[in-house]
Motif scaffolding. Structure first.
Motif, PDB file in Angstrom:
ATOM      1  N   VAL A  12      30.992  14.620 -35.445  1.00  0.00           N
ATOM      2  CA  VAL A  12      30.782  13.464 -36.443  1.00  0.00           C
ATOM      3  C   VAL A  12      30.165  11.847 -36.205  1.00  0.00           C
ATOM      4  N   THR A  13      29.137  11.632 -36.694  1.00  0.00           N
ATOM      5  CA  THR A  13      28.046  10.260 -36.575  1.00  0.00           C
ATOM      6  C   THR A  13      28.669   9.146 -37.536  1.00  0.00           C
ATOM      7  N   LEU A  14      28.493   8.079 -37.378  1.00  0.00           N
ATOM      8  CA  LEU A  14      28.790   7.108 -37.848  1.00  0.00           C
ATOM      9  C   LEU A  14      27.397   5.458 -37.663  1.00  0.00           C
ATOM     10  N   ALA A  15      26.566   5.467 -38.641  1.00  0.00           N
ATOM     11  CA  ALA A  15      25.285   5.370 -37.710  1.00  0.00           C
ATOM     12  C   ALA A  15      26.057   3.416 -38.575  1.00  0.00           C
ATOM     13  N   ASP A  16      24.902   2.603 -37.922  1.00  0.00           N
ATOM     14  CA  ASP A  16      25.181   1.205 -38.390  1.00  0.00           C
ATOM     15  C   ASP A  16      26.395   0.412 -38.870  1.00  0.00           C
ATOM     16  N   ILE A  17      27.823   0.541 -38.561  1.00  0.00           N
ATOM     17  CA  ILE A  17      29.164   0.463 -39.023  1.00  0.00           C
ATOM     18  C   ILE A  17      28.628  -0.274 -40.028  1.00  0.00           C
ATOM     19  N   ALA A  18      29.014  -1.027 -41.174  1.00  0.00           N
ATOM     20  CA  ALA A  18      29.487  -2.235 -41.224  1.00  0.00           C
ATOM     21  C   ALA A  18      28.289  -3.101 -40.994  1.00  0.00           C
ATOM     22  N   ASN A  64      24.767  20.542 -41.089  1.00  0.00           N
ATOM     23  CA  ASN A  64      24.284  19.660 -41.222  1.00  0.00           C
ATOM     24  C   ASN A  64      24.240  19.110 -43.372  1.00  0.00           C
ATOM     25  N   ILE A  65      25.698  17.776 -42.308  1.00  0.00           N
ATOM     26  CA  ILE A  65      25.724  17.187 -43.670  1.00  0.00           C
ATOM     27  C   ILE A  65      25.490  15.375 -44.121  1.00  0.00           C
ATOM     28  N   LEU A  66      25.519  15.426 -44.636  1.00  0.00           N
ATOM     29  CA  LEU A  66      24.856  13.766 -44.753  1.00  0.00           C
ATOM     30  C   LEU A  66      25.945  12.995 -46.025  1.00  0.00           C
ATOM     31  N   LEU A  67      26.984  12.078 -45.122  1.00  0.00           N
ATOM     32  CA  LEU A  67      27.721  11.713 -46.614  1.00  0.00           C
ATOM     33  C   LEU A  67      27.304  10.373 -46.617  1.00  0.00           C
ATOM     34  N   PRO A  68      27.666   9.250 -47.920  1.00  0.00           N
ATOM     35  CA  PRO A  68      27.584   8.435 -47.870  1.00  0.00           C
ATOM     36  C   PRO A  68      27.759   7.461 -46.892  1.00  0.00           C
ATOM     37  N   GLY A  69      27.137   5.934 -46.863  1.00  0.00           N
ATOM     38  CA  GLY A  69      27.748   5.034 -45.934  1.00  0.00           C
ATOM     39  C   GLY A  69      27.815   5.082 -44.557  1.00  0.00           C
ATOM     40  N   GLY A  70      26.615   5.974 -44.137  1.00  0.00           N
ATOM     41  CA  GLY A  70      25.917   6.253 -42.605  1.00  0.00           C
ATOM     42  C   GLY A  70      26.749   8.032 -41.506  1.00  0.00           C
ATOM     43  N   ASN A 123      16.636  28.346 -41.520  1.00  0.00           N
ATOM     44  CA  ASN A 123      17.088  27.114 -42.458  1.00  0.00           C
ATOM     45  C   ASN A 123      16.666  26.371 -43.659  1.00  0.00           C
ATOM     46  N   TYR A 124      17.818  26.050 -44.617  1.00  0.00           N
ATOM     47  CA  TYR A 124      17.480  25.650 -46.101  1.00  0.00           C
ATOM     48  C   TYR A 124      18.187  24.923 -46.454  1.00  0.00           C
ATOM     49  N   ARG A 125      17.877  23.731 -47.077  1.00  0.00           N
ATOM     50  CA  ARG A 125      18.111  22.609 -47.106  1.00  0.00           C
ATOM     51  C   ARG A 125      18.115  22.653 -48.635  1.00  0.00           C
ATOM     52  N   PHE A 126      19.887  22.505 -48.578  1.00  0.00           N
ATOM     53  CA  PHE A 126      20.031  23.022 -50.148  1.00  0.00           C
ATOM     54  C   PHE A 126      19.796  22.026 -51.156  1.00  0.00           C
ATOM     55  N   THR A 127      20.047  20.841 -50.269  1.00  0.00           N
ATOM     56  CA  THR A 127      20.417  19.178 -51.341  1.00  0.00           C
ATOM     57  C   THR A 127      19.757  18.416 -49.706  1.00  0.00           C
ATOM     58  N   ARG A 128      19.478  16.787 -50.572  1.00  0.00           N
ATOM     59  CA  ARG A 128      19.314  15.700 -48.821  1.00  0.00           C
ATOM     60  C   ARG A 128      20.628  15.911 -47.782  1.00  0.00           C
ATOM     61  N   GLU A 129      21.511  16.079 -48.882  1.00  0.00           N
ATOM     62  CA  GLU A 129      23.179  15.696 -48.329  1.00  0.00           C
ATOM     63  C   GLU A 129      23.318  17.224 -47.342  1.00  0.00           C
ATOM     64  N   LEU A 130      22.668  18.258 -47.576  1.00  0.00           N
ATOM     65  CA  LEU A 130      23.190  19.855 -46.892  1.00  0.00           C
ATOM     66  C   LEU A 130      22.624  20.317 -45.673  1.00  0.00           C
ATOM     67  N   THR A 131      22.404  20.591 -45.251  1.00  0.00           N
ATOM     68  CA  THR A 131      21.340  21.626 -44.920  1.00  0.00           C
ATOM     69  C   THR A 131      21.889  22.809 -44.224  1.00  0.00           C
ATOM     70  N   VAL A 132      22.126  23.656 -43.664  1.00  0.00           N
ATOM     71  CA  VAL A 132      22.640  25.200 -43.302  1.00  0.00           C
ATOM     72  C   VAL A 132      21.441  25.694 -42.367  1.00  0.00           C
ATOM     73  N   GLY A 133      21.717  26.371 -41.904  1.00  0.00           N
ATOM     74  CA  GLY A 133      20.017  27.334 -40.843  1.00  0.00           C
ATOM     75  C   GLY A 133      22.138  28.263 -39.732  1.00  0.00           C
ATOM     76  N   LEU A 134      20.971  29.236 -39.916  1.00  0.00           N
ATOM     77  CA  LEU A 134      22.116  30.921 -39.734  1.00  0.00           C
ATOM     78  C   LEU A 134      20.471  31.601 -38.567  1.00  0.00           C
ATOM     79  N   GLY A 135      21.178  32.566 -37.448  1.00  0.00           N
ATOM     80  CA  GLY A 135      20.115  32.778 -36.495  1.00  0.00           C
ATOM     81  C   GLY A 135      20.506  33.345 -35.708  1.00  0.00           C
ATOM     82  N   GLY A 136      19.239  34.414 -36.012  1.00  0.00           N
ATOM     83  CA  GLY A 136      19.957  34.896 -34.574  1.00  0.00           C
ATOM     84  C   GLY A 136      19.832  35.512 -32.889  1.00  0.00           C
ATOM     85  N   ASP A 137      19.672  36.368 -32.201  1.00  0.00           N
ATOM     86  CA  ASP A 137      18.879  36.349 -30.758  1.00  0.00           C
ATOM     87  C   ASP A 137      19.257  37.693 -29.664  1.00  0.00           C
TER      88      ASP A 137
END
Length: 537
Positions: A432-438, A400-406, A354-368
Motif C-alpha cells: 500500500v502506497t500513500l504518495a505526496d501525503i498532504a 494494481n489499484i489507484l485510488l484518489p488522494g495518491g 495485462n489489461y487496464r480496465f480503467t485508469r484506476e484498475l490494472t489486472v495481470g495473469l501469467g503462467g510459467d
C-alpha cells in the motif's frame, strides 16, 4: 590491466567533451511490467529511439535505469539495466532526446536577407545564385550514456568475512553524424577483496564483466555488428562474441549471428564454445502493435554439438489497455547415453496478459513452466538416471489499484506446483502506497510478503518512507523484518534490516547516490554501504 582501465575511463570523458549534443527532457509513464520488460508511453514520435536510456521516477526518487529494446510511434519496450526497487505501472519515466533545431527561412521583403541572419561566427556557404545559407554545425559524433564510479563494502562481526568492491561502470552509445556507425559499451571493471585484503591489490579477485562491446553499421534497413553482442531482436539467443547481420524486408527482419559463446564470467573471449543462430521477426503496426520473433541456435563445444535450441517470443500491445508477452524455448536434442538424440522437449515457457480496465484498475495473469537444461559437454559422463527432467510450473496474478488522494494498492500472488499438487508452494506480496501525503512531498509505503516452500515458511513486513529535502536531496528510509521457519527441524528465527538511500543531483549531469543497510539475522550482524558518483552525457 590498471593502465587499460585508466585509459578507457579518460577516453570516455574526453569524447564527451567534444561530442556532446543539446538535449531536452520528455516525460511519460510506465504502462506495463512483465518478465523483465518494462513498457512505457514514450515512443518514436517523442524522439525516443532503440537503445535510448530511460529513467524511472517513483515520487521524488529515481528508482531504475532502462534501455529501449523496441519502439513504436507511441510506446517503447525496455530492458532493466539497474533497479533500486520494484517498477510498477504508473511510475513516471524520463528520457533525454536530441533537441531538434528549427530552421526558419525568411522571404525577401520582410526586412531581412539571408546574409543578415546570425551565423554564430561561422562562414556562410555560397549558393549557386551567389547568395548564402545558414547551416547548423554538428559534432563528428554524438555520445549518450553514463559513467559511474562505485564502491561497495560489507562489514561483519567477524572481520575475516568483510567484503570490499570498487568498480567503474561504463554504459554509453556513440553514433557518427556522417555515416550510420554506432559504437556501444556496457561493462563494469570491478575487483573483490575479503577480510583485510586491499581491493586494489593484485591478490583481489577480478570481477569485471563486459556485457556489450560492439561496433556496428545501422542504416535503418541493414545492421552489421562486430564484437560482444546481445541481439535485441532475439534476446533468447544470448550473448555472442562475433558478428551479427540483419536486414529489414518490409515488416520482417531476418538475420544471423555467428561467433563464440562467452564464458559465464563474461570477461575475455573464449574459443571453446562456438555458436551460430538464425532469427526472424515480424513487426505489427496499427491497432495491435508489437512483434513476433522466432530463433534457432546451435552451440558447439570445440567441434561437437553441445546444444540445439528453438525459441519464440510474442510481444503485443494496444494503445494503453492490453499487453501480452509470451516466450518459449525448446531443446531439440536430449542426452541419451553418450550421444545427443533428436528429442524436442520444452525447456522454458512464460506468458503474461495485462489489461487496464480503467485508469484506476490494472489486472495481470501469467503462467510459467521450466525444466533444467544441460549442455552436453557438462553431463556427458553423468548417467541419464541422475539428470532431473521434471517440468515445474506456476501462475502469477497481480492487481494494481489507484485510488484518489495518491493511494495505490498492489498485490501479486504466485502459486506453484510441486509434483502433482497445484499451489503447494506459493508466494504473496502486497503493498500500500500513500504518495505526496498532504502535499508534503512525503511518500509512505508498507508491504507484506508471505512465502511457503517444501522446506521453509516465511512472513515479512516492512515500511518505506521517502521525501525530497529542500527540493534538492531525495531521501528514503526503510525497515524490513522476516520471520522464517525451517520445517523439517522446526527451527524458527528472524531477521531485521534497516536501510536508507540518498540521491543528490550535484548538477544536471552529475549525481551522487549512497545506500546503507544494517542486517541483524541469519546468525550474524552486518553493515553495508554502497556509493556511486555518476555522470550522464
Amino acid at each position: 590491466m590498471h593502465n587499460a582501465k585508466r585509459l578507457l575511463f579518460l577516453l570516455v570523458f574526453g569524447l564527451t567533451t567534444f561530442a556532446g549534443a543539446k538535449e531536452k527532457g520528455i516525460n511519460g509513464t510506465v504502462t506495463y511490467v512483465t518478465g523483465g520488460t518494462v513498457y512505457t508511453s514514450l515512443g518514436k514520435a517523442s524522439g525516443v529511439q532503440d537503445s535510448s536510456i530511460v529513467f524511472v521516477i517513483d515520487g521524488p526518487d529515481t528508482i531504475a535505469t532502462l534501455r529501449v529494446i523496441a519502439s513504436s510511434s507511441k510506446s517503447t519496450a525496455c530492458s532493466v539495466l539497474t533497479s533500486r526497487r520494484q517498477i510498477k505501472a504508473g511510475n513516471t519515466v524520463v528520457a533525454y532526446v536530441p533537441l531538434q533545431e528549427e530552421k526558419q527561412e525568411k522571404s525577401p521583403g520582410n526586412g531581412e536577407t539571408p546574409s543578415s541572419l546570425p551565423t554564430s561566427g561561422l562562414p556562410l556557404p555560397t549558393t549557386g545564385q551567389g547568395g548564402t545559407t545558414t547551416e547548423s554545425s554538428k559534432p563528428f559524433a554524438e555520445i549518450k550514456g553514463r559513467v559511474s564510479a562505485q564502491y561497495y563494502t560489507t562489514r561483519y562481526d567477524n572481520s575475516s568475512f568483510d567484503i570490499s568492491q570498487p568498480g567503474v561502470v561504463l554504459n554509453f552509445r556513440a553514433k557518427s553524424n556522417d555515416v550510420p556507425i554506432i559504437f556501444e559499451v556496457y561493462s563494469n571493471f570491478r575487483t573483490l577483496a575479503y577480510g583485510t585484503m586491499s581491493p586494489f591489490s593484485k591478490h583481489a579477485r577480478n570481477q569485471s564483466r563486459i556485457y556489450r562491446l560492439s561496433l556496428g553499421y545501422d542504416d535503418g534497413l541493414n545492421v552489421i555488428s562486430f564484437g560482444r553482442i546481445a541481439p535485441t531482436v532475439a534476446p533468447s539467443i544470448g550473448y555472442i562474441d562475433g558478428t551479427l547481420l540483419s536486414r529489414k524486408l518490409g515488416a520482417f527482419t531476418v538475420g544471423t549471428a555467428l561467433g563464440f559463446r562467452p564464458t559465464f564470467v563474461q570477461q575475455g573471449v573464449s574459443t571453446e564454445n562456438k555458436k551460430a543462430a538464425l532469427f526472424l521477426q515480424y513487426e505489427l503496426k496499427g491497432g495491435l502493435q508489437g512483434s513476433v520473433t522466432a530463433a534457432y541456435a546451435r552451440d558447439y563445444f570445440h567441434s561437437q554439438l553441445d546444444r540445439e535450441v528453438a525459441s519464440t517470443s510474442i510481444n503485443l500491445f494496444t494503445s494503453g489497455d492490453l499487453f501480452v508477452y509470451a516466450s518459449s524455448e525448446v531443446d531439440l536434442r536430449t542426452k541419451s547415453g553418450d550421444a545427443l538424440k533428436l528429442h524436442p522437449a520444452l525447456t522454458t515457457a512464460f506468458m503474461n496478459v495485462n489489461y487496464r480496465f480503467t485508469r484506476e484498475l490494472t489486472v495481470g495473469l501469467g503462467g510459467d513452466a521450466s525444466r533444467p537444461f544441460y549442455p552436453f559437454s557438462s553431463v556427458r559422463t553423468v548417467p541419464d538416471s541422475l539428470l532431473d527432467h521434471r517440468l515445474r510450473g506456476g501462475l502469477t496474478l497481480n492487481v494494481n489499484i489507484l485510488l484518489p488522494g495518491g493511494v495505490s494498492l498492489y498485490n501479486t500472488f504466485t502459486p506453484r506446483s510441486r509434483g502433482s499438487q497445484f499451489a503447494q508452494d506459493y508466494s504473496e506480496y502486497a503493498a500500500v502506497t500513500l504518495a505526496d501525503i498532504a502535499a508534503s512531498g512525503i511518500t509512505f509505503r508498507t508491504n507484506v510478503t508471505v512465502n511457503s516452500t517444501e522446506f521453509t515458511n516465511s512472513l515479512g513486513y516492512g515500511v518505506n518512507l521517502q521525501s525530497r529535502l529542500l527540493d534538492v536531496v531525495d531521501l528514503a528510509l526503510r525497515y524490513q523484518k522476516y520471520n522464517y521457519t525451517v520445517k523439517r527441524i522446526a527451527m524458527r528465527s528472524n531477521s531485521t534490516t534497516f536501510g536508507s538511500d540518498i540521491m543528490v543531483p550535484l548538477t544536471n549531469y552529475l549525481s551522487l547516490v549512497a545506500s546503507y543497510d544494517r542486517l541483524d539475522g541469519y546468525g550474524t550482524k552486518s553493515n553495508s554501504l554502497f556509493t556511486e558518483l555518476s555522470v550522464r552525457f
